[in-house]
Design a protein around this motif. Sequence first.
Motif, short mmCIF file in Angstrom:
data_model
loop_
_atom_site.label_atom_id
_atom_site.label_comp_id
_atom_site.label_asym_id
_atom_site.label_seq_id
_atom_site.Cartn_x
_atom_site.Cartn_y
_atom_site.Cartn_z
N THR A 21 0.85 -1.18 0.00
CA THR A 21 0.00 0.00 0.00
C THR A 21 0.89 1.24 0.00
N ILE A 22 0.57 2.20 -0.85
CA ILE A 22 1.37 3.42 -0.97
C ILE A 22 0.48 4.63 -0.72
N VAL A 23 0.91 5.50 0.17
CA VAL A 23 0.16 6.73 0.46
C VAL A 23 1.09 7.91 0.23
N GLU A 24 0.67 8.84 -0.60
CA GLU A 24 1.45 10.04 -0.83
C GLU A 24 0.90 11.17 0.04
N PHE A 25 1.80 11.86 0.74
CA PHE A 25 1.41 12.96 1.62
C PHE A 25 1.98 14.28 1.12
N ALA A 26 1.16 15.31 1.18
CA ALA A 26 1.64 16.67 0.97
C ALA A 26 1.98 17.22 2.35
N VAL A 27 3.15 17.84 2.47
CA VAL A 27 3.62 18.36 3.75
C VAL A 27 3.61 19.87 3.70
N PHE A 28 2.91 20.48 4.66
CA PHE A 28 2.81 21.94 4.74
C PHE A 28 3.55 22.43 5.98
N THR A 29 4.09 23.65 5.90
CA THR A 29 4.87 24.15 7.02
C THR A 29 4.38 25.48 7.58
N ASP A 30 3.22 25.96 7.15
CA ASP A 30 2.67 27.17 7.75
C ASP A 30 1.16 27.18 7.56
N SER A 31 0.50 28.16 8.21
CA SER A 31 -0.95 28.19 8.18
C SER A 31 -1.53 28.49 6.80
N ASP A 32 -0.70 29.04 5.92
CA ASP A 32 -1.15 29.32 4.55
C ASP A 32 -1.12 28.08 3.67
N GLU A 33 -0.67 26.98 4.24
CA GLU A 33 -0.60 25.69 3.56
C GLU A 33 0.24 25.77 2.28
N LYS A 34 1.37 26.38 2.41
CA LYS A 34 2.32 26.39 1.30
C LYS A 34 3.05 25.05 1.27
N THR A 35 2.93 24.34 0.17
CA THR A 35 3.51 23.00 0.10
C THR A 35 5.02 23.06 0.25
N PHE A 36 5.53 22.26 1.15
CA PHE A 36 6.97 22.18 1.37
C PHE A 36 7.56 21.07 0.51
N LEU A 37 6.98 19.89 0.57
CA LEU A 37 7.43 18.77 -0.25
C LEU A 37 6.42 17.65 -0.18
N ASN A 38 6.60 16.66 -1.03
CA ASN A 38 5.77 15.46 -1.00
C ASN A 38 6.57 14.32 -0.38
N GLU A 39 5.89 13.52 0.42
CA GLU A 39 6.54 12.38 1.05
C GLU A 39 5.67 11.14 0.87
N PHE A 40 6.30 9.97 0.97
CA PHE A 40 5.61 8.72 0.71
C PHE A 40 5.60 7.82 1.94
N LEU A 41 4.46 7.17 2.17
CA LEU A 41 4.34 6.12 3.17
C LEU A 41 4.18 4.81 2.43
N LEU A 42 5.10 3.90 2.64
CA LEU A 42 5.09 2.61 1.97
C LEU A 42 4.80 1.52 3.00
N ILE A 43 3.66 0.83 2.84
CA ILE A 43 3.23 -0.17 3.81
C ILE A 43 3.37 -1.55 3.17
N THR A 44 4.09 -2.44 3.83
CA THR A 44 4.35 -3.77 3.29
C THR A 44 3.42 -4.80 3.91
#
Length: 254
Positions: A21-44
């Motif tokens: 199972t793969i989940v892609e997350f958008a990571v925000f670093t302030d209240s304006d929700e400016k995207t910082f980067l994308n990260e992945f959760l890999l579940i085996t």
Amino acid sequence: MRRIYCLLLFLYLQVYFSQNTIVEFAVFTDSDEKTFLNEFLLITPSKESVYMTNSNYDFSSKNALRGTLEDKNAKITTFIKSTDKSIFEYKWKVPELQCLIEDKLIYKWTILDETKEILGYKCYKAKTKFRGREWTVYFTYEIQVNAGPWKFKDLPGLILEAEDSEKQFKFAASKIILNSKVEIPDIILNFFENNKNKFVDYKFYIGKENAMFKDIDSRLAANRPKGLVLKEEFGIRDCDIERSFEWENDSKKP
């Protein structure tokens, strides 16, 4: 005929639950929700999970994996493997001490009745206090895996969203791929097992990291214009996702 049906059902379930199972997350670093980067959760299928940032990998297509963790151009800012008992993390902030750390975590979750829908899944609200921040997360019972973004885990379902009370950090699932046929490279799954000689104590590493932050803070203070007074004093870890640690509270006890 019934035996054949049961056998086919068994084989189907084996294949169904043996995929990732793969989940892609958008990571925000302030209240304006400016995207910082994308990260992945890999579940085996073995109930282990890997949470990572690496622009050299594309997990949306079976044939699109490229690069390795050893690639000098790989942009890794987060790399965490979670098992039932521990979390293993690759730490990179201290230049002379890039290493691996085993971190045993205990979460005290409060599950609330409030719900909302995320990517088509009914998610329940939960709260916890963790290392200097208060966190609100949403998880779904519909995907019963013990996993979530960053280090979050130990809820009865997949965590799809997490945000601290000061809105400095937010993780929001943007895509879920169930039963993915993408094979997660061994260099990712076995990275920590193959590099145990690089393990250091988590408390030791944080001590080194704090010393580095204090040095940076002192340099900034020395270069500050004379007469300039800051309106607010900041702690050395105020901008870090982990602001304080459980052993610091233990040291204050009589």
